[in-house]
Design a protein around this motif. Sequence first.
Motif: not given
Length: 424
Positions: A218-240
């Motif tokens: 499903f990471f081949r689909e741009m919408t899903i891939a970017l949504a997941l990656v940005m969620t992860f980026l926001f979460l990791i940065a917020s924890i840090a």
Amino acid sequence: MNIILYLINNVFSQAVFIIGFVALIGLILQKKEFHQVVPSVIKTMIGFMLIDTGGKSLGMALLPLQPILSKVFNLNVNVESIGEAMGGVSEIGFEMSLIFALGFLINILIARFTKWKFIHLSAHVSFFFSGLIAALLKYNTSLSTLAIIIIGGILLGIYMTFTCAYVYPLMKNIKGGEGFTLAHSSSIGLLIGAGVGKLVGNKEKDMEDLKLPKSLGFFREMTIALALVMTFLFLIASIAAGPSWVMENVSNGQDILVFSIMNGLTFGVWITVIITGVRMLLGEIVPAFHGISSKLIPNSIPGLDIPLLFPNYPTTVIVGFISSLVAGFVGVVILGLIKYPIAVFPALIPTFFTGAITGIFGNSTGGRRGAIVASFVNGLILIFGQALLLPMVGSYDQIMRILAETDYAFYGPLLGFILKMIGI
């Protein structure tokens, strides 16, 4: 004069009107019937607005990440909102508007009467670049207002033409890049990125051919891939940064998990809007432009915006952004170690868009390694160029902290140094 300034600032500065007008002229020159012209022009304008609105909103969706990352890296940098930063335009607004109009006219004249047949249609790009030129000329010379407008218009017209020209040969290696060139202020990054990619990588090892387990397909689909990656980026940065700090200062009390998911989904929404706009615009503007290229300005080639290429390169877009972002923070560390007197921060909107597109061009000549290295180099240009540029642009500095893309960071300091050497 007031009428002219009104048209420049309120009509011609809106890229959607220029795109619509180009489509209209092209269709009329092809002698299309009324019932064909009207829907095509409207679909062209709507397609462009979807891309433009999606792109701006995508950039705005990144802004909450900026104070979080500033906290993580303990950077004391005041970055205003775009609305607040626009206040700095008032000191150069008159010169900026007329440079923009004259530059566009010169671009058209060059396309009509020389061998360089490139028409720069990204008015929002050239409008802000006219501000950079106006600021450099106003704050680094003693030129009169008239001289600033004339010299600035000539410089902008040359920039609009030749950035499109040197990107165009690179388009032959880009999937979905047929029939147009790119008119965007990432051009020097694309040129350097394609060269770097060729030096360090192998174009046969395409980033988009990267094999993923079936369960991650499903990471081949741009919408899903970017949504997941940005969620992860926001979460990791917020924890840090510290959940309580983020809730108090950024998320308006929203739990960081919900905050991260909502921002990731928002990112996915706007990339979907862009993809929809790309399909609509390309289906109309390229056929319509044939009328101009065959009759009005023979063999002319339109210069369009970079999100047109994103749907074909979902993995490269993500990797390019992350690589440029990492490079930006490496640059911040280096500037800190040498005690550079001006504090800078990676501008997230330019980092996303220029990192993504530079990755695409690095990938086209050097595959996966080319994409990563090209985007990393792009990130270094962005941060070091911004550091050199800010002292030169006076009241335009806050705009440059938010929107300084690769061409601003490269050509801006270069022009500033030349002006100081000439001493005019």
